[in-house]
Structure formats: C-alpha cells, structure tokens
Design an enzyme around this catalytic site. Structure first.
Site, PDB file in Angstrom:
ATOM      1  N   GLU A 109       7.654   2.298  14.566  1.00 54.41           N
ATOM      2  CA  GLU A 109       8.385   2.967  13.498  1.00 54.41           C
ATOM      3  C   GLU A 109       8.332   4.475  13.767  1.00 54.41           C
ATOM      4  O   GLU A 109       7.508   4.945  14.538  1.00 54.41           O
ATOM      5  CB  GLU A 109       7.773   2.629  12.137  1.00 54.41           C
ATOM      6  CG  GLU A 109       7.859   1.134  11.872  1.00 54.41           C
ATOM      7  CD  GLU A 109       7.794   0.739  10.419  1.00 54.41           C
ATOM      8  OE1 GLU A 109       6.771   0.982   9.786  1.00 54.41           O
ATOM      9  OE2 GLU A 109       8.796   0.159   9.934  1.00 54.41           O
ATOM     10  N   CYS A 151      -3.461   0.521   6.699  1.00 52.73           N
ATOM     11  CA  CYS A 151      -3.574  -0.385   7.851  1.00 52.73           C
ATOM     12  C   CYS A 151      -4.272   0.252   9.036  1.00 52.73           C
ATOM     13  O   CYS A 151      -5.009  -0.391   9.754  1.00 52.73           O
ATOM     14  CB  CYS A 151      -2.181  -0.838   8.259  1.00 52.73           C
ATOM     15  SG  CYS A 151      -1.080   0.563   8.487  1.00 52.73           S
ATOM     16  N   GLU A 161       4.505  -4.597  11.957  1.00 50.01           N
ATOM     17  CA  GLU A 161       3.496  -3.574  11.645  1.00 50.01           C
ATOM     18  C   GLU A 161       2.396  -4.276  10.870  1.00 50.01           C
ATOM     19  O   GLU A 161       2.527  -4.507   9.668  1.00 50.01           O
ATOM     20  CB  GLU A 161       4.124  -2.463  10.789  1.00 50.01           C
ATOM     21  CG  GLU A 161       5.180  -1.644  11.494  1.00 50.01           C
ATOM     22  CD  GLU A 161       4.597  -0.757  12.592  1.00 50.01           C
ATOM     23  OE1 GLU A 161       3.365  -0.646  12.693  1.00 50.01           O
ATOM     24  OE2 GLU A 161       5.387  -0.199  13.360  1.00 50.01           O
ATOM     25  N   ASN A 179       0.806  -1.230   0.000  1.00 50.00           N
ATOM     26  CA  ASN A 179       0.000   0.000   0.000  1.00 50.00           C
ATOM     27  C   ASN A 179       0.840   1.283   0.000  1.00 50.00           C
ATOM     28  O   ASN A 179       0.425   2.283  -0.567  1.00 50.00           O
ATOM     29  CB  ASN A 179      -0.997  -0.012   1.161  1.00 50.00           C
ATOM     30  CG  ASN A 179      -0.332  -0.189   2.495  1.00 50.00           C
ATOM     31  OD1 ASN A 179       0.812  -0.610   2.586  1.00 50.00           O
ATOM     32  ND2 ASN A 179      -1.049   0.149   3.548  1.00 50.00           N
TER      33      ASN A 179
HETATM   34  P1  NAD Z   1       0.996  -9.680   3.229  1.00 42.21           P
HETATM   35  O1  NAD Z   1       1.018 -10.089   4.651  1.00 42.21           O
HETATM   36  O2  NAD Z   1       0.321 -10.562   2.257  1.00 42.21           O
HETATM   37  O3  NAD Z   1       2.485  -9.483   2.674  1.00 42.21           O
HETATM   38  C1  NAD Z   1       3.386  -8.595   3.283  1.00 42.21           C
HETATM   39  C2  NAD Z   1       4.792  -8.934   2.846  1.00 42.21           C
HETATM   40  O4  NAD Z   1       5.199 -10.159   3.457  1.00 42.21           O
HETATM   41  C3  NAD Z   1       4.982  -9.141   1.348  1.00 42.21           C
HETATM   42  O5  NAD Z   1       6.210  -8.563   0.973  1.00 42.21           O
HETATM   43  C4  NAD Z   1       5.025 -10.649   1.212  1.00 42.21           C
HETATM   44  O6  NAD Z   1       5.752 -11.093   0.090  1.00 42.21           O
HETATM   45  C5  NAD Z   1       5.732 -11.047   2.487  1.00 42.21           C
HETATM   46  N1  NAD Z   1       5.477 -12.393   2.977  1.00 42.21           N
HETATM   47  C6  NAD Z   1       4.359 -13.132   2.845  1.00 42.21           C
HETATM   48  N2  NAD Z   1       4.499 -14.317   3.486  1.00 42.21           N
HETATM   49  C7  NAD Z   1       5.738 -14.316   4.034  1.00 42.21           C
HETATM   50  C8  NAD Z   1       6.470 -15.246   4.829  1.00 42.21           C
HETATM   51  N3  NAD Z   1       5.954 -16.407   5.199  1.00 42.21           N
HETATM   52  N4  NAD Z   1       7.730 -14.919   5.228  1.00 42.21           N
HETATM   53  C9  NAD Z   1       8.255 -13.711   4.901  1.00 42.21           C
HETATM   54  N5  NAD Z   1       7.612 -12.801   4.128  1.00 42.21           N
HETATM   55  C10 NAD Z   1       6.363 -13.093   3.712  1.00 42.21           C
HETATM   56  O7  NAD Z   1       0.393  -8.203   3.254  1.00 42.21           O
HETATM   57  P2  NAD Z   1      -0.044  -7.304   2.012  1.00 42.21           P
HETATM   58  O8  NAD Z   1      -1.260  -7.923   1.465  1.00 42.21           O
HETATM   59  O9  NAD Z   1       1.125  -7.023   1.153  1.00 42.21           O
HETATM   60  O10 NAD Z   1      -0.425  -5.936   2.743  1.00 42.21           O
HETATM   61  C11 NAD Z   1      -1.633  -5.725   3.355  1.00 42.21           C
HETATM   62  C12 NAD Z   1      -1.542  -5.955   4.849  1.00 42.21           C
HETATM   63  O11 NAD Z   1      -0.488  -5.171   5.401  1.00 42.21           O
HETATM   64  C13 NAD Z   1      -2.794  -5.509   5.576  1.00 42.21           C
HETATM   65  O12 NAD Z   1      -3.136  -6.450   6.568  1.00 42.21           O
HETATM   66  C14 NAD Z   1      -2.388  -4.203   6.209  1.00 42.21           C
HETATM   67  O13 NAD Z   1      -3.145  -3.845   7.335  1.00 42.21           O
HETATM   68  C15 NAD Z   1      -0.966  -4.454   6.535  1.00 42.21           C
HETATM   69  N6  NAD Z   1      -0.238  -3.181   6.681  1.00 42.21           N
HETATM   70  C16 NAD Z   1       0.200  -2.805   7.918  1.00 42.21           C
HETATM   71  C17 NAD Z   1       0.845  -1.583   8.086  1.00 42.21           C
HETATM   72  C18 NAD Z   1       1.303  -1.124   9.442  1.00 42.21           C
HETATM   73  O14 NAD Z   1       2.174  -0.256   9.496  1.00 42.21           O
HETATM   74  N7  NAD Z   1       0.800  -1.642  10.534  1.00 42.21           N
HETATM   75  C19 NAD Z   1       1.073  -0.775   6.978  1.00 42.21           C
HETATM   76  C20 NAD Z   1       0.643  -1.198   5.734  1.00 42.21           C
HETATM   77  C21 NAD Z   1      -0.016  -2.416   5.596  1.00 42.21           C
END
Ligand code: NAD
Length: 487
Positions: A461, A284, A250, A153
C-alpha cells in the site's frame, strides 16, 4: 443515537438501507453504549454496489489522469477542513483518543488522496521498447471493480489507503469496513461525492465475515485488498484464487524491535512505547518483541517502567487522554488471556497486567503492560496479541538476535536502534520483513511502500508501488515490416 448515519450503506452516490440485513450495533468502546444501529448487506445490496461500480468505472478510467487527480485532491482538502469532525467520529468508532485521531487518522487518509491525486498523471505511464525496426509499448490499465475489506484499528485510514490508489488508477471500489467500526468509511464516501467524484465509484457496504465472501467470490470483481488477520487472509486469498483475482494482503505481525547497547536509550524506549501502546496496541506493524542487548537491559527496563506508568488512560474525547480502551469486550478478554499465559509461562510482569481501576464506566480499558525476561518459546512472544502488551527479550550478539528475530512465520515489520550506522544497515538487510525502520518506529507516510512478507501478506500500500497493485500492464507489439512466414 450519537453517531447514527443516514443509512447503513453508500451506493451509487447515495445512502441506501435494507433493513432485512442482520443488525450491526456500533458500540463506543469507552462506554459500551450503542452509538449507531446498522444492517449488514444482503446479497441484493452486494449486487447493487458491484453493479454501480461496474457501470461507473469505464467512464472514470477514460478521464485524463489530471482530471481524476483533481477530484481526489479536493477530497483531501475537504477531509482536512473537517478533520475535527472526522477525528471525533473515528474516536467514537474505535475508542482511540482524540489526541491520536486528530493527528493520525483523517490526516493520513487526506495525505493518501493528495498523494495519489498528485502523482497519478505521471504514475500510470508505460514504456517504449525499441526492437530494431519493430517496437513495443506498454500501457498501465486499471483492473475494473476492486474490493477493499478493512480491519477495525484504522477504519478511515484503511478506507482511504485502499480507495485513493484504486480510484487514481481508474478503478471503482466497493469497500466493506469491519463490523466493529462501520462509521468512518461512510463519511469518506460522502466526501468523495462532495469533491466531485462521479457516483458509483466509491461504494461502502456493511457486513461481517459472512458478507466478505459475497464480494470476494463475485465474478465482476477483479481485485481484493484485505487488511486483517492471517487466518482471514488465508481464507480470502483461497477464495480469490477460485477466480484468479488480484489480491493484496495486509495481515498481522509479531515484529522485532532490536535495541543495541550503543543506542540512544530514550529514543529506543520512545520507539518501543509508540510501537506497542499507540492505538492501545492495536497496530499490525507493532514491534511487540523488543530485543534489548543485555548491557543496557536494566537501564532500559527501569526507564520504560517509569514512562509506562505515567501513560494517561481515560475517556478518549478528553484531550489529555493518551490511551483509550480496546475495541471490544472480546478483544480485551483475548488480551487478558495472553497476559495470563505470559505469567504462567514464566515471564516477569514489569508493569500493568490488568484492568485499570481508576477509569469509570463499562469501557474496555486495559493497562499498558510490559513483560521482561520473555523467551522465544513463550506464547506471548510467538502470537499476535493485538493489545498493549510489550515483550522484552534479552540478547548478547548481533548474529544471535537476527536469527531469533527472523524465527517467526510473520514478516510485516522490524526496527533497529543503534548509533552504528553500518550495523543498522547490515542488520535490516538480514531481517525478514516488508517495512523496516532504523532509529525510529512505525512511521508510515504515504510516500513509502507499506506491506509485509512471509505470512504477513503481499502487495504494497502507499507510494507509487500501490498503483502497480491496482493496475496491470498491457503490452503492444508493433510490426513495422512485412510478415515473413515459412509457409
Ligand atoms: P479480521 O481478520 O477478523 O477481519 C478483517 C476484515 O475481514 C473484517 O472486515 C471482517 O469482516 C472481514 N472478514 C472476516 N472473514 C472474512 C472472510 N472469510 N471473507 C471476507 N472477509 C472476511 O481482522 P480484525 O480483527 O478486524 O483486525 C485485526 C487484524 O488485522 C490483526 O491481525 C492485524 O494485525 C491486522 N491488521 C493488518 C494491517 C496491515 O496493514 N498489515 C493493518 C491493520 C490490521
């Protein structure tokens, strides 16, 4: 192709390709067009990146904080000079409107480099502890090689929010962007080199959920900072625990935004809209459960509906566009299925609810959607949707709304709109979240800590707090007298 980088990865100061890695197609979410074709990192690429980081880190850590800071501040300047180019790239990568990216993405990344470049000389100081003759002192030392894993995002912001404090504290970083948005982080790596960062300190490798574990399990990695969903967070934290790595998580949320009947209603509506529709709802910390006190419900909903229906949806590169598409076809399917659940479980669809018919092309567009009469048990009130779907719930009493707001496994953010200052502070004091707002929503300047509690994660962060998560304390006890032993 519109946005093809020189190669897939950036390691040890240069672009690197390994075409044996599986293909990652980068799609422009507004059209579905392939704008770049990259390759996921092979185990050899992962090794190369971590080895480069490990080699470069000690010399960087030995530099004076001021000298490190100067380079980071220069990177911030370059990012600002290239804001338009970086914002356009961010728009291609994510589909977010240029109207947003030009003010919120590279600029926020630049703030991060400027802030950490500026505070680092003072931010890593230790303590002197008098012990009555003897004394001790503490040193704050870097961790070594840190891994950053990003969501899709805010790709450039995430690459900077992790990279800036890590580098400022004297670490090296290997960053893996989301497979959906592989482009922005490569530019950040390029800019850091141009700013004078020694090679090997900020490396970018591409990959998906199968690549991440290669980084997380690597014995030379000291820390993992993940931005992603809760299920991914659980997996990454469990894997990191295998070798007791430092971890920042996060993760997702289902944050409450509470509107009391004395609030400035237009501000509250503005806050709720920003906290649900900005970045097409893919934020998020969004306040997706909007609790509105019953006395102002009708006024709130009618003005909200009017304002929501005026949102300009369209081609993200058009400066007039206020809302672009979702990141992918799959994400849109997911959001649409939540909208269906909302309808079947009895929520009242106030506006939106489908695919807009006035945008052309194959983009993953969706209407900003508001459900009213949402109740706590409904799926749309419990699960993170990650799309522009606002749930409005009614409430009567302060104690009641606090209990309901807290009745979730998540704890990322929360907001309160009220004219009663005492109540504002009293309520946020009882809300279970890491980042809270009174009379505004979703503002996250680099000066303030950002992060979650409960299942939304841990670690922070931004702000000086981030430096603590990219360093550890070394304590030195100094004996000033003779050692007296009983034997
Ligand atoms: P996701 O969890 O599908 O993927 C996040 C990242 O993790 C990607 O780079 C992915 O390739 C990697 N990944 C996936 N499985 C993994 C594993 N087993 N080991 C290591 N890396 C792995 O999330 P998304 O769909 O890309 O993003 C949306 C999510 O992120 C939402 O839940 C959102 O709330 C959250 N988010 C949180 C914040 C925050 O600061 N709290 C900010 C932005 C997004």
């Amino acid at each position: 192709m519109k946005a093809q980088p020189k190669a897939s990865h950036f390691i040890d100061g240069e672009y690197v390709e390994d075409t044996t890695g599986s293909v990652i197609e980068s799609l422009y979410p507004a059209t579905g067009e392939v704008i770049a074709r990259l390759h996921a990192a092979t185990p050899a690429i992962v090794e190369k990146a971590i080895a480069a980081a490990k080699r470069a880190q000690p010399e960087w850590a030995a530099m004076s904080p001021t000298a490190r800071g100067r380079i980071l501040k220069r990177a911030a300047e370059i990012m600002r000079e290239r804001n338009r180019e970086l914002s356009e790239l961010e728009t291609l990568d994510t589909g977010k409107p240029i109207q947003e990216t030009i003010v919120a993405d590279p600029t926020s990344g630049a703030d991060s480099f400027e802030f950490f470049g500026g505070v680092i000389a003072a931010g890593m100081n230790g303590q002197y502890i008098p012990l009555g003759g003897d004394f001790a002192y503490t040193k704050r030392v870097p961790l070594g090689v840190c891994v950053g894993i990003g969501a899709w995002n805010y790709p450039q912001q995430i690459a900077c929010w992790k990279g800036a404090p890590a580098l400022a504290a004297g670490n090296a970083m290997v960053f893996k962007p989301s497979e959906n948005t592989p482009l922005g982080a490569l530019k950040i790596a390029e800019i850091l080199i141009e700013a004078g960062l020694p090679k090997g300190l900020y490396n970018v490798i591409q990959g998906d959920r199968t690549t991440g574990p290669l980084l997380v399990n690597h014995p030379d990695v000291a820390k993992v900072s993940l931005t992603g969903s809760v299920p991914t967070g659980r997996k990454v934290a469990a894997a990191a625990a295998g070798s007791l790595k430092h971890v920042t998580m996060e993760l997702g949320g289902k944050s409450p935004l509470i509107v009391f009947d004395d609030a400035d209603i237009d501000s509250a509506i503005g806050g709720a809209m920003l906290g649900n529709f900005y970045s097409t709802g893919q934020v998020c910390s969004n306040g997706t459960r909007v609790f509105v006190q019953r006395k102002v419900k009708d006024r709130f909903l009618s003005r909200l509906k009017q304002r929501t229906e005026k949102i300009v949806i369209g081609e993200p590169m058009n400066e007039e566009t206020q809302m672009g598409p979702l990141i992918s076809f799959d994400q849109r399917q997911k959001v649409l299925s939540y909208i269906d659940k909302g309808k079947t479980e009895g929520a009242k669809l106030l506006t939106g609810g489908g695919i807009p018919n006035d945008v052309t092309g194959e983009g993953y567009y969706i209407q900003p959607t508001v459900f009213a009469d949402v109740t706590d048990e409904m799926t749309i009130a419990r699960e993170e949707i990650f799309g522009p779907v606002m749930c409005v719930l009614d409430f009567d009493e302060e104690d009641e709304v606090i209990a309901r707001a807290n009745a979730t496994e998540f704890g990322l953010s929360a907001g309160v709109f009220t004219a009663d200052l005492t109540r504002g502070h009293r309520v946020v004091d009882q809300l279970e979240a890491g980042t809270l707002w009174i009379n505004t929503y979703n503002l996250c300047p680099v000066e303030i800590p950002f992060g979650g509690s409960k299942q939304s994660g841990f670690g922070r962060e931004n702000s000086l707090a981030a430096l603590e998560h990219y360093s550890e304390l070394k304590t030195v006890y100094v004996g000033m007298g003779k050692v007296e032993a009983p034997y």
